[in-house]
Scaffold this motif. Sequence first.
Motif, PDB file in Angstrom:
ATOM      1  N   VAL A  46       0.862  -1.183   0.000  1.00  0.00           N
ATOM      2  CA  VAL A  46       0.000   0.000   0.000  1.00  0.00           C
ATOM      3  C   VAL A  46       0.892   1.224   0.000  1.00  0.00           C
ATOM      4  O   VAL A  46       1.460   1.601   1.025  1.00  0.00           O
ATOM      5  CB  VAL A  46      -0.942   0.017   1.218  1.00  0.00           C
ATOM      6  CG1 VAL A  46      -1.909   1.198   1.125  1.00  0.00           C
ATOM      7  CG2 VAL A  46      -1.712  -1.295   1.316  1.00  0.00           C
ATOM      8  N   HIS A  47       1.049   1.829  -1.176  1.00  0.00           N
ATOM      9  CA  HIS A  47       1.926   3.002  -1.305  1.00  0.00           C
ATOM     10  C   HIS A  47       1.147   4.223  -0.832  1.00  0.00           C
ATOM     11  O   HIS A  47       0.214   4.679  -1.487  1.00  0.00           O
ATOM     12  CB  HIS A  47       2.380   3.181  -2.747  1.00  0.00           C
ATOM     13  CG  HIS A  47       3.645   3.982  -2.864  1.00  0.00           C
ATOM     14  ND1 HIS A  47       3.797   5.217  -2.269  1.00  0.00           N
ATOM     15  CD2 HIS A  47       4.830   3.713  -3.481  1.00  0.00           C
ATOM     16  CE1 HIS A  47       5.002   5.686  -2.531  1.00  0.00           C
ATOM     17  NE2 HIS A  47       5.654   4.790  -3.266  1.00  0.00           N
ATOM     18  N   ASP A  48       1.544   4.730   0.322  1.00  0.00           N
ATOM     19  CA  ASP A  48       0.786   5.830   0.943  1.00  0.00           C
ATOM     20  C   ASP A  48       1.321   7.203   0.564  1.00  0.00           C
ATOM     21  O   ASP A  48       1.003   8.189   1.225  1.00  0.00           O
ATOM     22  CB  ASP A  48       0.808   5.663   2.470  1.00  0.00           C
ATOM     23  CG  ASP A  48      -0.544   5.967   3.097  1.00  0.00           C
ATOM     24  OD1 ASP A  48      -1.552   5.909   2.380  1.00  0.00           O
ATOM     25  OD2 ASP A  48      -0.594   6.259   4.304  1.00  0.00           O
ATOM     26  N   ARG A  49       2.127   7.248  -0.481  1.00  0.00           N
ATOM     27  CA  ARG A  49       2.604   8.533  -0.996  1.00  0.00           C
ATOM     28  C   ARG A  49       2.367   8.536  -2.504  1.00  0.00           C
ATOM     29  O   ARG A  49       3.264   8.237  -3.291  1.00  0.00           O
ATOM     30  CB  ARG A  49       4.079   8.731  -0.667  1.00  0.00           C
ATOM     31  CG  ARG A  49       4.602  10.116  -1.030  1.00  0.00           C
ATOM     32  CD  ARG A  49       6.026  10.296  -0.490  1.00  0.00           C
ATOM     33  NE  ARG A  49       6.033  10.460   0.963  1.00  0.00           N
ATOM     34  CZ  ARG A  49       7.139  10.391   1.712  1.00  0.00           C
ATOM     35  NH1 ARG A  49       8.303  10.118   1.152  1.00  0.00           N
ATOM     36  NH2 ARG A  49       7.078  10.561   3.018  1.00  0.00           N
ATOM     37  N   PRO A  50       1.130   8.847  -2.921  1.00  0.00           N
ATOM     38  CA  PRO A  50       0.775   8.751  -4.339  1.00  0.00           C
ATOM     39  C   PRO A  50       1.612   9.672  -5.209  1.00  0.00           C
ATOM     40  O   PRO A  50       2.149  10.687  -4.748  1.00  0.00           O
ATOM     41  CB  PRO A  50      -0.704   9.164  -4.374  1.00  0.00           C
ATOM     42  CG  PRO A  50      -1.166   9.118  -2.966  1.00  0.00           C
ATOM     43  CD  PRO A  50       0.023   9.314  -2.098  1.00  0.00           C
ATOM     44  N   GLY A  51       1.714   9.308  -6.501  1.00  0.00           N
ATOM     45  CA  GLY A  51       2.412  10.142  -7.457  1.00  0.00           C
ATOM     46  C   GLY A  51       1.578  11.327  -7.880  1.00  0.00           C
ATOM     47  O   GLY A  51       0.427  11.492  -7.441  1.00  0.00           O
ATOM     48  N   PRO A  52       2.103  12.179  -8.751  1.00  0.00           N
ATOM     49  CA  PRO A  52       1.382  13.383  -9.198  1.00  0.00           C
ATOM     50  C   PRO A  52       0.046  13.079  -9.864  1.00  0.00           C
ATOM     51  O   PRO A  52      -0.887  13.865  -9.782  1.00  0.00           O
ATOM     52  CB  PRO A  52       2.363  14.029 -10.190  1.00  0.00           C
ATOM     53  CG  PRO A  52       3.708  13.477  -9.819  1.00  0.00           C
ATOM     54  CD  PRO A  52       3.461  12.099  -9.325  1.00  0.00           C
ATOM     55  N   ASP A  53      -0.044  11.910 -10.515  1.00  0.00           N
ATOM     56  CA  ASP A  53      -1.286  11.553 -11.207  1.00  0.00           C
ATOM     57  C   ASP A  53      -2.233  10.762 -10.323  1.00  0.00           C
ATOM     58  O   ASP A  53      -3.281  10.305 -10.783  1.00  0.00           O
ATOM     59  CB  ASP A  53      -0.975  10.757 -12.470  1.00  0.00           C
ATOM     60  CG  ASP A  53      -0.124   9.520 -12.163  1.00  0.00           C
ATOM     61  OD1 ASP A  53       0.210   9.311 -10.973  1.00  0.00           O
ATOM     62  OD2 ASP A  53       0.193   8.767 -13.094  1.00  0.00           O
ATOM     63  N   GLY A  54      -1.875  10.581  -9.068  1.00  0.00           N
ATOM     64  CA  GLY A  54      -2.724   9.839  -8.140  1.00  0.00           C
ATOM     65  C   GLY A  54      -2.442   8.358  -8.109  1.00  0.00           C
ATOM     66  O   GLY A  54      -2.932   7.643  -7.224  1.00  0.00           O
ATOM     67  N   ASP A  55      -1.665   7.844  -9.074  1.00  0.00           N
ATOM     68  CA  ASP A  55      -1.334   6.427  -9.091  1.00  0.00           C
ATOM     69  C   ASP A  55      -0.108   6.174  -8.217  1.00  0.00           C
ATOM     70  O   ASP A  55       0.759   7.040  -8.078  1.00  0.00           O
ATOM     71  CB  ASP A  55      -1.041   5.961 -10.517  1.00  0.00           C
ATOM     72  CG  ASP A  55      -2.285   6.025 -11.397  1.00  0.00           C
ATOM     73  OD1 ASP A  55      -3.383   5.835 -10.847  1.00  0.00           O
ATOM     74  OD2 ASP A  55      -2.145   6.276 -12.610  1.00  0.00           O
ATOM     75  N   PRO A  56      -0.005   4.963  -7.652  1.00  0.00           N
ATOM     76  CA  PRO A  56       1.167   4.663  -6.827  1.00  0.00           C
ATOM     77  C   PRO A  56       2.428   4.562  -7.669  1.00  0.00           C
ATOM     78  O   PRO A  56       2.410   3.940  -8.745  1.00  0.00           O
ATOM     79  CB  PRO A  56       0.817   3.308  -6.193  1.00  0.00           C
ATOM     80  CG  PRO A  56      -0.191   2.700  -7.114  1.00  0.00           C
ATOM     81  CD  PRO A  56      -0.965   3.846  -7.692  1.00  0.00           C
TER      82      PRO A  56
END
Length: 358
Positions: A46-56
């Motif tokens: 569970v990647h709790d720091r999403p990328g700029p586009d909201g995807d992990p």
Amino acid sequence: MLQASVTPPPYAIVVPTLGRPSLRACLDAVAAATASGRGPERIVLVHDRPGPDGDPPALDVPAALRPITTVVAGPARGPAAARNTGLRAAGPVPWIVFLDDDVVPGQGWGEDLARDLGSASHDTAAVTARIDVPLAHGRRPTDWERNTAGLATARWITADMAFRREALDAAGGFDERFRRAFREDAELALRLIDGGWVLTPGSRRTTHPVRPADRWISVRLQAGNADDVLMGRLHGHDWWGRAAAPRGRLPRHVAVTAAAAAAVGCAVAGRSGAAAWCAVGWVAGTVEFAAARIAPGPRTRSEVVTMAVTSAVIPAVAVWHWLRGTVVHRRVHRADPAAPPGSCSAAPREALREQVGS
């Protein structure tokens, strides 16, 4: 060796992560410990720091684990919410093993875990691991190292804990109002125990290295005083003893902070004598606190300076977070126990979700 009479049930591993480099060491250890069998059906990161586009963002996963690994985006509301997200993505397996992304399971972890799960009674909600915290040799541990070393004796710690899915469903998962990696494990454990479930110690071993930290880490940790207020609202004033949690120094912090505030107030009011006495009280309390933290440590110049500076700040910060928690959680009611073993329904889970969302 695993006893032939013990058949391990299927399980999934859930790892909340911020994408720290330590994740690869954790996954490498899992791959090595389960290479000969006794492995998970699925691993959910569970990647709790999403990328700029909201995807992990992409994560570094060992090749041996890639076929069974899924990466999902976390809600960025702390480890409790991330674990609930991973639980929902793990699929219908009877056991969920939560690991932190900075732990290193031991060599025999896979077989020991299989033994822990296979021998669990029907009313066992969770099986803990034995946590080892390696400390530096040849010197006394620093304040931060001693803080981390406390994980080795913690009664319940989700750095490595296997939960029966039925029990998690009965409890409604972790309470997402706990936004830090603090007290969320003990809170869930108390609800499970109050519902008639049992939490048992396991045989597997996991190492929890001491993470690097700056000198202000002890000040930031004072935010946990607000979580202690929430624990009191949910589980009553005796929760400390039931959770085997140390009480800490909040009463002394209140006294020291009150002395500092009184010194300022008296000085503004022109009462110099009273201000001086109050200032003496503040200095004495601060010196006592710093000395108590310096004495068991390495007493290097850097450590002494850090303890002296932070000891002057911590009492006021601790009181501030305690007051903040008192206001924020003033309307929180007593927590309902988890449904007893064998009577799991979706109602507790939905009730907790509504409570957390309110």
